[in-house]
Design a protein around this motif. Structure first.
Motif, short mmCIF file in Angstrom:
data_model
loop_
_atom_site.label_atom_id
_atom_site.label_comp_id
_atom_site.label_asym_id
_atom_site.label_seq_id
_atom_site.Cartn_x
_atom_site.Cartn_y
_atom_site.Cartn_z
N GLY A 164 0.82 -1.21 0.00
CA GLY A 164 0.00 0.00 0.00
C GLY A 164 0.85 1.25 0.00
O GLY A 164 0.53 2.24 -0.68
N CYS A 165 1.95 1.23 0.74
CA CYS A 165 2.87 2.36 0.78
C CYS A 165 3.50 2.58 -0.60
O CYS A 165 3.64 3.72 -1.06
N ALA A 166 3.87 1.50 -1.26
CA ALA A 166 4.43 1.61 -2.61
C ALA A 166 3.41 2.18 -3.58
O ALA A 166 3.75 3.00 -4.45
N VAL A 167 2.15 1.76 -3.45
CA VAL A 167 1.09 2.29 -4.30
C VAL A 167 0.96 3.79 -4.10
O VAL A 167 0.72 4.54 -5.06
N TYR A 168 1.11 4.25 -2.86
CA TYR A 168 1.04 5.69 -2.58
C TYR A 168 2.04 6.45 -3.44
O TYR A 168 1.70 7.45 -4.08
N PHE A 169 3.29 5.99 -3.48
CA PHE A 169 4.31 6.70 -4.25
C PHE A 169 4.05 6.60 -5.75
O PHE A 169 4.29 7.56 -6.49
N VAL A 170 3.55 5.45 -6.21
CA VAL A 170 3.26 5.30 -7.64
C VAL A 170 2.11 6.22 -8.04
O VAL A 170 2.18 6.93 -9.05
N VAL A 171 1.03 6.22 -7.26
CA VAL A 171 -0.12 7.07 -7.56
C VAL A 171 0.28 8.53 -7.51
O VAL A 171 -0.11 9.33 -8.38
N ALA A 172 1.07 8.90 -6.51
CA ALA A 172 1.47 10.30 -6.37
C ALA A 172 2.32 10.77 -7.54
O ALA A 172 2.27 11.95 -7.91
N ALA A 173 3.09 9.87 -8.14
CA ALA A 173 4.00 10.26 -9.21
C ALA A 173 3.37 10.21 -10.60
O ALA A 173 4.01 10.58 -11.58
N ARG A 174 2.14 9.74 -10.70
CA ARG A 174 1.50 9.65 -12.00
C ARG A 174 1.23 11.05 -12.57
O ARG A 174 1.07 12.01 -11.81
N PRO A 175 1.17 11.20 -13.90
CA PRO A 175 0.83 12.49 -14.49
C PRO A 175 -0.48 13.02 -13.93
O PRO A 175 -1.43 12.26 -13.76
N SER A 176 -0.52 14.30 -13.65
CA SER A 176 -1.67 14.87 -12.93
C SER A 176 -2.92 15.00 -13.78
O SER A 176 -4.03 14.94 -13.26
N ASP A 177 -2.76 15.25 -15.08
CA ASP A 177 -3.91 15.46 -15.97
C ASP A 177 -4.81 16.57 -15.43
O ASP A 177 -6.03 16.49 -15.47
N GLY A 178 -4.18 17.63 -14.92
CA GLY A 178 -4.93 18.79 -14.45
C GLY A 178 -5.40 18.70 -13.02
O GLY A 178 -6.03 19.64 -12.52
N LEU A 179 -5.13 17.59 -12.31
CA LEU A 179 -5.55 17.45 -10.92
C LEU A 179 -4.45 17.97 -10.00
O LEU A 179 -3.38 17.37 -9.92
N PRO A 180 -4.68 19.08 -9.29
CA PRO A 180 -3.63 19.64 -8.42
C PRO A 180 -3.27 18.67 -7.29
O PRO A 180 -4.10 17.88 -6.85
N PRO A 181 -2.03 18.74 -6.80
CA PRO A 181 -1.60 17.86 -5.70
C PRO A 181 -2.49 17.98 -4.47
O PRO A 181 -2.83 16.98 -3.84
N VAL A 182 -2.87 19.22 -4.14
CA VAL A 182 -3.67 19.42 -2.94
C VAL A 182 -5.06 18.79 -3.10
O VAL A 182 -5.66 18.32 -2.12
N ALA A 183 -5.57 18.75 -4.33
CA ALA A 183 -6.88 18.13 -4.57
C ALA A 183 -6.78 16.62 -4.41
O ALA A 183 -7.66 15.99 -3.81
#
Length: 330
Positions: A164-183
């Motif tokens: 699950g922790c690894a998934v967090y880093f993978v999901v966080a690093a994916r291209p945003s496609d206009g979705l801000p980090p804070v969102a």
């Protein structure tokens, strides 16, 4: 290291440092009678609510970005937040906390192995060297005794938390496609908190809370004081900064920088509660730093293409809304 990567590194270090505050400020609640699941649920929901005004502001009415980023949001909320927390707290009921942390923080190594398997390429020598140094340092910081766990179910649950922790880093690093980090952070935390609350409502995890005064840093304070501190610094800031940093550094390097959390937590325990750092822990911290320095950064996520102006109107290209929020953080 390029300027965007330096900014990402600063964000990732900030994330690790703020995540490290969680233990010191959650502990008074746990000692006052809160169950771990209740504390984590409250932490996630309060943090999500604190970020909500920033979420609305960052989107500026572009609600379609939430739909485009729905899979990242689901991954962040259900796996990175809810699943990781549930499996971690289930693990520490069967094995020592130090052992659970050691297994969970194998997440960077899992990412290295995953890339090697999926690309069928042996990791570069510097990646292998950095992995050995960082994991070795982790063992020293947490304590060599952490490897003495014997309960296979507990170890399996801790390994699930590592996934699950690894998934967090993978999901966080994916291209945003206009979705801000804070969102991504705010909506993901709200979704994860609701999922944890549902798990408690059906009896999957115990939910107990006490709304009395608690001791904190030598004073007696209302229960909500440590909760607000950990919700703001250890959750809202930590997740938002971690997601931003992962987008600049890539999941692999960001996950190794995340190992600094255990170093910061040890230093904080030394400052706040007087738990002295041992020579082994200090040596482990240096090894983790050396491992991080050896890991090469991945190519930055390419910027979103600008939207060209109408051909008939001689105007400069219009930068798409949200491009300023290029994004990526148990």
């Amino acid at each position: 290291m390029k300027s965007p990567q330096l900014v990402g590194l600063a964000a990732a270090v900030t994330s690790a440092a703020t995540f490290a505050t969680s233990g010191a400020f959650i502990k008074p609640l746990l000692e006052a009678g809160w169950s771990p699941a209740a504390a984590v649920t409250a932490r996630a929901l309060v943090a999500g609510l604190l970020l909500l005004p920033l979420v609305v502001f960052s989107l500026r009415g572009r609600w379609d970005a939430l739909w485009r980023g729905r899979w990242r949001i689901l991954g962040m909320g259900l796996i990175a937040v809810a699943f990781t927390q549930l499996t971690y707290f289930a693990a520490i009921r069967l094995i020592p906390v130090s052992t659970a942390l050691l297994v969970e923080y194998l997440a960077p190594l899992l990412l290295v192995i995953w890339v090697a398997v999926t690309t069928r390429r042996v990791p570069r020598p510097m990646v292998l060297l950095g992995s050995v140094l960082a994991i070795g340092g982790l063992v020293l910081v947490i304590g060599p005794g952490a490897i003495n766990a014997v309960d296979p179910v507990g170890v399996a649950l801790a390994f699930a938390a590592a996934v699950g922790c690894a998934v967090y880093f993978v999901v966080a690093a994916r291209p945003s496609d206009g979705l801000p980090p804070v969102a991504l952070a705010g909506i993901g935390l709200l979704l994860g908190g609701l999922a944890l609350g549902l798990a408690g409502a059906v009896g999957l995890v115990p939910m107990e809370a006490r709304f009395d005064q608690v001791p904190l840093l030598g004073a007696i304070v209302p229960w909500w004081v440590p909760l607000m501190v950990v919700a703001f610094f250890g959750t809202a800031v930590a997740y938002a900064a971690g997601i931003f940093g992962s987008g600049r550094l890539g999941s692999r390097l960001a996950s190794f920088v995340g190992l600094l959390e255990v170093v910061f937590a040890s230093v904080l325990a030394w400052i706040v509660v007087g738990e002295a750092l041992t020579p082994l822990q200090m040596a482990g911290g240096l090894l983790i730093l050396a491992g991080i320095a050896a890991i090469p950064a991945e190519p930055a996520v390419p910027a979103e293409p600008a939207v060209p102006a109408e051909p008939a109107v001689p105007a400069e290209p219009v930068v798409p809304a949200g491009a300023a929020y290029r994004t990526p953080g148990v």
